[in-house]
Motif scaffolding. Structure first.
Motif, mmCIF file in Angstrom:
data_model
loop_
_atom_site.group_PDB
_atom_site.id
_atom_site.type_symbol
_atom_site.label_atom_id
_atom_site.label_comp_id
_atom_site.label_asym_id
_atom_site.label_seq_id
_atom_site.Cartn_x
_atom_site.Cartn_y
_atom_site.Cartn_z
ATOM 1 N N SER A 159 14.384 -4.234 -0.293
ATOM 2 C CA SER A 159 13.292 -3.555 -0.995
ATOM 3 C C SER A 159 13.157 -4.052 -2.430
ATOM 4 O O SER A 159 12.039 -4.172 -2.952
ATOM 5 C CB SER A 159 13.514 -2.039 -0.977
ATOM 6 N N LEU B 24 15.493 4.607 -3.893
ATOM 7 C CA LEU B 24 15.777 4.692 -2.463
ATOM 8 C C LEU B 24 16.737 5.851 -2.224
ATOM 9 O O LEU B 24 17.588 6.138 -3.075
ATOM 10 C CB LEU B 24 16.424 3.405 -1.942
ATOM 11 N N ARG C 38 12.710 4.109 1.235
ATOM 12 C CA ARG C 38 11.925 4.079 0.006
ATOM 13 C C ARG C 38 11.306 5.444 -0.292
ATOM 14 O O ARG C 38 10.766 6.094 0.587
ATOM 15 C CB ARG C 38 10.811 3.027 0.106
ATOM 16 N N TYR D 292 9.446 4.511 -5.607
ATOM 17 C CA TYR D 292 9.485 3.066 -5.353
ATOM 18 C C TYR D 292 8.077 2.487 -5.419
ATOM 19 O O TYR D 292 7.854 1.427 -6.028
ATOM 20 C CB TYR D 292 10.108 2.787 -3.988
ATOM 21 N N TYR D 293 7.134 3.157 -4.810
ATOM 22 C CA TYR D 293 5.753 2.656 -4.792
ATOM 23 C C TYR D 293 5.106 2.781 -6.170
ATOM 24 O O TYR D 293 4.274 1.945 -6.545
ATOM 25 C CB TYR D 293 4.960 3.390 -3.714
#
Length: 286
Positions: free
Chosen positions: A39, A265, A271, A275-276
């Motif tokens: 990730s 995470l 995720r 995270y986004y």
């Protein structure tokens, strides 16, 4: 009228908006394995990484192993390392200030082992209650001065304080004694999670560039959605002030059983919304 319009356009082009500031972004995490996490590797534009080591790291074989492993993983990921030193977490570490000679010996050992590292923090959150410098800002300043004198080519961060209630008196006492500061550092969890204005307070307290060396959103202050909002707020704070040159989000992956959780995470590697938010914030950087 036409001349005024032309002049106004030229002035607007000559003076960039504060919101156009684009700080360098990195990740702080003491666990070496996170730097080859899939990730993380999918994210573009991460440039640097931060680790916190006990000031007497070389005395503990486990800490020596971690330091070597962490450096290897960070180099492999193409990230620039920032090393912050900290108290020893034994029972005496809360009250015991190391001697300057012992501290300088430790720093020299690190420089000998990792001569390419150029970014350092003399002490992590020295104004925190669990630190031996909690009521001793003048002594903390001596450690900054000692590290700076030991490596003039290094970027040595002043402060590296958290945004707790004592930030103003502590920093005011500290800055009277530090010499030739080029970069200041702040941990602004309170301001990132809930708008407290402490980042602005710190910027008024000090002069020159500022790095947010620990920041992010705590899940116990707003849950996962609140954590994502905090990440967005950090980017907004950084872009709004061109003096903020670097941002280090902490931490990458949640440690199961730990009370602290600001991770992108969960413990299984899933995720989170944060995270986004990080991914989108990085995209806007470029």
């Amino acid at each position: 009228m036409r001349l005024l319009l032309v002049l106004s356009l030229l002035i607007a082009l000559a003076v960039p908006a504060a919101a156009s500031a684009r700080p360098t972004v990195g990740i702080g995490d003491n666990h070496p394995t996170v730097f080859h996490d899939r990730s993380m590797l999918k994210l573009k534009h991460l440039k640097t990484a931060r680790v916190v080591l006990p000031w007497d790291w070389y005395k503990d074989p486990q800490q020596v192993t971690i330091a070597n492993w962490w450096m290897s993983e960070v180099r492999g990921a193409g990230l620039r390392p920032l090393i912050a030193f900290n108290r020893n977490w034994n029972r005496q570490g809360r009250r015991k200030v190391p001697s300057l000679s012992a501290y300088k010996k430790s720093f020299k050992r690190f420089r000998t082992q990792f001569p390419d590292v150029r970014d350092f923090s003399p002490w992590n959150e020295p104004n925190a209650p669990e630190q031996p410098f909690y009521r001793k800002p003048a002594q903390a300043a001596k450690f900054y001065n000692a590290m700076r004198a030991a490596c003039r080519k290094c970027t040595v961060l002043a402060g590296d304080v958290n945004d707790s209630k004592n930030i103003v008196p502590w920093v005011n006492a500290y800055k009277k004694r530090v010499k030739h500061v080029k970069v200041w550092a702040l941990h602004n969890y309170k301001d990132s999670t809930v708008k407290r204005g402490t980042t602005r307070v710190f910027l008024r307290l000090v002069r020159g560039p500022v790095w947010l060396t620990e920041t992010g959103g705590l899940t116990n202050r707003g849950g996962l959605k609140g954590q994502a909002r905090a990440v967005k707020r950090v980017f907004a704070l950084a872009r709004a002030n061109k003096r903020i040159k670097r941002v280090y989000f902490y931490q990458w992956k949640r440690v199961k059983g730990s009370h602290w959780d600001s991770a992108f995470l969960d413990a299984k590697g899933k995720r989170r919304p944060a995270y986004y938010a990080l991914r989108n914030g990085l995209k806007k950087q470029h």
